[in-house]
Write an enzyme that holds these catalytic residues in place. Sequence first.
Site, PDB file in Angstrom:
ATOM      1  N   THR A   1      25.250  -9.907   8.501  1.00 54.18           N
ATOM      2  CA  THR A   1      25.722 -10.183   7.139  1.00 54.18           C
ATOM      3  C   THR A   1      25.105  -9.188   6.152  1.00 54.18           C
ATOM      4  O   THR A   1      24.023  -8.668   6.412  1.00 54.18           O
ATOM      5  CB  THR A   1      25.292 -11.624   6.799  1.00 54.18           C
TER       6      THR A   1
ATOM      7  N   THR B   1      20.358 -14.014   5.072  1.00 49.09           N
ATOM      8  CA  THR B   1      21.091 -13.707   6.305  1.00 49.09           C
ATOM      9  C   THR B   1      20.429 -14.443   7.454  1.00 49.09           C
ATOM     10  O   THR B   1      19.207 -14.561   7.489  1.00 49.09           O
ATOM     11  CB  THR B   1      21.124 -12.198   6.589  1.00 49.09           C
TER      12      THR B   1
HETATM   13  N1  ASP Z   1      24.546 -16.238   7.708  1.00 46.63           N
HETATM   14  C1  ASP Z   1      25.753 -15.823   8.378  1.00 46.63           C
HETATM   15  C2  ASP Z   1      26.515 -17.033   8.835  1.00 46.63           C
HETATM   16  O1  ASP Z   1      25.905 -17.966   9.342  1.00 46.63           O
HETATM   17  C3  ASP Z   1      25.485 -14.971   9.572  1.00 46.63           C
HETATM   18  C4  ASP Z   1      24.660 -13.757   9.325  1.00 46.63           C
HETATM   19  O2  ASP Z   1      23.758 -13.775   8.481  1.00 46.63           O
HETATM   20  O3  ASP Z   1      24.908 -12.745   9.998  1.00 46.63           O
HETATM   21  O4  ASP Z   1      27.730 -17.031   8.741  1.00 46.63           O
END
Ligand code: ASP
Length: 315
Positions: free
Chosen positions: A182, A233
């Site tokens: 993310t 993230t």
């Molecule tokens: N936080 C994001 C999600 O759970 C994933 C990520 O941080 O890559 O959708």
Amino acid sequence: MPEPIKILIHGGAGTILPSAMTPELEIQYKNGLSQALTAGYNVLKDGGPSLLAVETAVKVLEDNPLFNAGKGSVFTHDKRHEMDASIMDGKTLKAGAVAGVTNIKNPVNLALKVMRESDNVLLTGEGAEKFAASHGVKQVESSYFYSEFRYQQLMAIIDTHKAQLDHNVKVAVGEDNKKFGTVGAVALDKDGNLAAATSTGGLTNKKFGRVGDSPIIGAGTYANNETCAVSATGQGETFIRYVVAYDISCLMAYKGLSLADACREVISKIDKADPECGGVIALDARGNFAFEFNTPGMYRGLMQQDENPECWIYR
Ligand code: ASP
């Protein structure tokens, strides 16, 4: 006296180890982060608002296939792309977010339109796309998001019941490690205003319209001039349950903690529940900043007054 303009970004946290990285790839990641920092910082340098700076930086990361957002978004179980994004203005507490959009080139741009041009905070799926069509937001064919690498990531786990965090290193180098790709940004402008934005493709092999923390105000994104701006993230479910971004703000507001202490406390709390689950970037209105994560690495960077972009990957 003008405020110390500053921008921080992330491109995801996780089991990012030097052993799983080539020198060429490391340069590509750092170049991608530097481009985004420079684009966002230029907005601030020209006297622009932090809201525009975070949108600009996140858009650059969304256009870079290395990161799990926009063009580089991972595949769902149904071989589609469902993207989530949000943005928040620390001065007004106005926010905009979208979840499960499939054809939006820059979901963060749509989130900003939702904030500015609707009475709502969060629009989902088809409704969000209809809003995009009537508000001049760029839409693209699904082929725009196709990448063989992402497709192979899906194929590797499509028959399992697991949804996997971003570009799982297993596919790339044969190890079973977690990675979250993310993207996000937080910024402070010359008027002392904070803003935060986050954008993601979510999890590889996700099903049933699963939505993570990135478009949830207070979980993956939060900004308030009185306290801080945060973008997260990691494992979205954990960040939602612990209301991570808002919890950091609350510790500053109600307990008087510094930004660094508040971030440390919240990440250490979620670490007990979910080890190696992710991290945050955070900035307060005096220009104090924090990168806090419980994973071996987090793609991250900082650009501030009269300095070049600085980028880091490992702890
Ligand atoms: N936080 C994001 C999600 O759970 C994933 C990520 O941080 O890559 O959708």
